[in-house]
Write a protein that holds these residues in place. Structure first.
Motif, mmCIF file in Angstrom:
data_model
loop_
_atom_site.group_PDB
_atom_site.id
_atom_site.type_symbol
_atom_site.label_atom_id
_atom_site.label_comp_id
_atom_site.label_asym_id
_atom_site.label_seq_id
_atom_site.Cartn_x
_atom_site.Cartn_y
_atom_site.Cartn_z
ATOM 1 N N SER A 85 0.825 -1.215 0.000
ATOM 2 C CA SER A 85 0.000 0.000 0.000
ATOM 3 C C SER A 85 0.854 1.258 0.000
ATOM 4 O O SER A 85 0.502 2.254 -0.643
ATOM 5 N N ARG A 86 1.981 1.211 0.701
ATOM 6 C CA ARG A 86 2.886 2.362 0.707
ATOM 7 C C ARG A 86 3.398 2.633 -0.717
ATOM 8 O O ARG A 86 3.435 3.790 -1.165
ATOM 9 N N CYS A 119 0.548 6.296 -7.213
ATOM 10 C CA CYS A 119 -0.747 6.790 -7.704
ATOM 11 C C CYS A 119 -1.579 7.501 -6.653
ATOM 12 O O CYS A 119 -2.716 7.903 -6.929
ATOM 13 N N GLY A 120 -1.025 7.654 -5.444
ATOM 14 C CA GLY A 120 -1.742 8.409 -4.421
ATOM 15 C C GLY A 120 -2.888 7.670 -3.768
ATOM 16 O O GLY A 120 -3.701 8.275 -3.061
ATOM 17 N N ARG A 121 -2.978 6.361 -3.981
ATOM 18 C CA ARG A 121 -4.071 5.572 -3.425
ATOM 19 C C ARG A 121 -3.518 4.283 -2.841
ATOM 20 O O ARG A 121 -2.555 3.726 -3.370
ATOM 21 N N PRO A 122 -4.134 3.776 -1.763
ATOM 22 C CA PRO A 122 -3.669 2.500 -1.222
ATOM 23 C C PRO A 122 -4.055 1.337 -2.129
ATOM 24 O O PRO A 122 -4.925 1.461 -3.001
ATOM 25 N N CYS A 131 1.913 1.785 -3.558
ATOM 26 C CA CYS A 131 0.798 2.275 -4.372
ATOM 27 C C CYS A 131 0.538 3.751 -4.107
ATOM 28 O O CYS A 131 0.265 4.521 -5.036
ATOM 29 N N ARG A 132 0.636 4.152 -2.843
ATOM 30 C CA ARG A 132 0.451 5.573 -2.532
ATOM 31 C C ARG A 132 1.529 6.424 -3.198
ATOM 32 O O ARG A 132 1.262 7.547 -3.640
ATOM 33 N N GLN A 133 2.734 5.907 -3.288
ATOM 34 C CA GLN A 133 3.822 6.669 -3.913
ATOM 35 C C GLN A 133 3.594 6.839 -5.414
ATOM 36 O O GLN A 133 3.919 7.877 -5.981
#
Length: 264
Positions: free
Chosen positions: A196-197, A203-206, A199-201
């Protein structure tokens, strides 16, 4: 191009028309079975391809191979053309997504002329139109190859982007399984928190948001395009019960499945 992927199955669609029936049709994570070229001639927004989000503006050409998960914003000022190549197209198209920012007016015009010519040939009024379309699509594949070689990658592909691309490929393959993020993280050999970290980097989403978005897009598609009962749709998407599906769908869309189907 093989007989099963004749030029007649190629489609050119104005990008605003892709959102007919709701912006969820383009903004939610999904994939298509044909290679896809998006040519934006006006507007700006964000596009997510294989879990990586970038901004797009006018004169951006974005190639997405078949089966790659993606979604993009379509605002009131957005315009351009989507080229859906035939299923099983055997033209030498890029194997990886490409985001090409075309700044030279001459190169922009080359693409515009090719797309206008293909659109005219698709009307099928001239002799040998299928053969002409095949040759023009070949020129389009050459244009893509040359621009990708000339411009190079938008940014270096690091370990984070590689992990997220692998996750979205697995997600696209198995999103109907009912498995959660922990299952996908285990298949990738990482923890759910790390996945999840990453993915956040990119695309900004978990990771969970990408998973839920993909599942609910498919639910909306089945509700609006088929007559399958709600319980069958829930089962096909891996939900343990129709009630759980209804709660999840309502939480993410603000409507029950039945209300969404009626509105569609």
């Amino acid at each position: 191009m093989s007989e099963s992927s004749s030029p007649a199955t190629v489609r050119l669609v104005a990008i605003p028309r892709l959102a007919a029936g709701g912006r969820w049709r383009v903004e939610a994570m999904r994939s298509v079975s044909e290679p896809l070229l998006l040519w934006f001639t006006r507007g700006q927004g964000r596009i997510t391809v294989a879990g990586i989000t970038r901004g797009y503006t006018a004169h951006n050409a974005i190639f997405i191979p078949s089966g790659i998960m993606h979604g993009f914003e379509v605002g009131p000022q957005t315009f351009g053309t989507a080229v859906f190549f035939a299923k099983g197209c055997d033209l030498p198209l890029p194997a990886q997504p490409q985001h090409l920012r075309i700044r030279e007016a001459l190169v922009q015009q080359e693409l515009n002329v090719m797309l206008d010519t293909i659109a005219r040939e698709l009307e099928g009024r001239a002799p040998a139109s299928d053969r002409a379309i095949w040759h023009h699509l070949g020129l389009l594949s050459v244009w893509l190859e040359r621009q990708a070689a000339r411009l190079g990658p938008v940014e270096p592909v690091d370990a984070t982007r590689r992990l997220v691309a692998r996750f979205t490929a697995l997600l696209e393959r198995d999103f109907r399984s009912g498995m959660g993020v922990a299952h996908f993280a285990g298949m990738l050999g990482v923890t759910p928190t790390h996945l999840s970290r990453c993915c956040r980097q990119t695309c900004g989403r978990p990771a969970s948001a990408l998973l839920h978005d993909r599942v609910i897009f498919e639910a909306r598609r089945l509700l609006s395009e088929t007559d399958l009962p709600v319980n069958r749709i829930a089962e096909s998407l891996g939900f343990t019960s129709p009630a759980y599906f209804t709660r999840a769908f309502g939480h993410l869309t603000g409507q029950s499945p039945s209300a969404f189907r009626r509105a569609s």
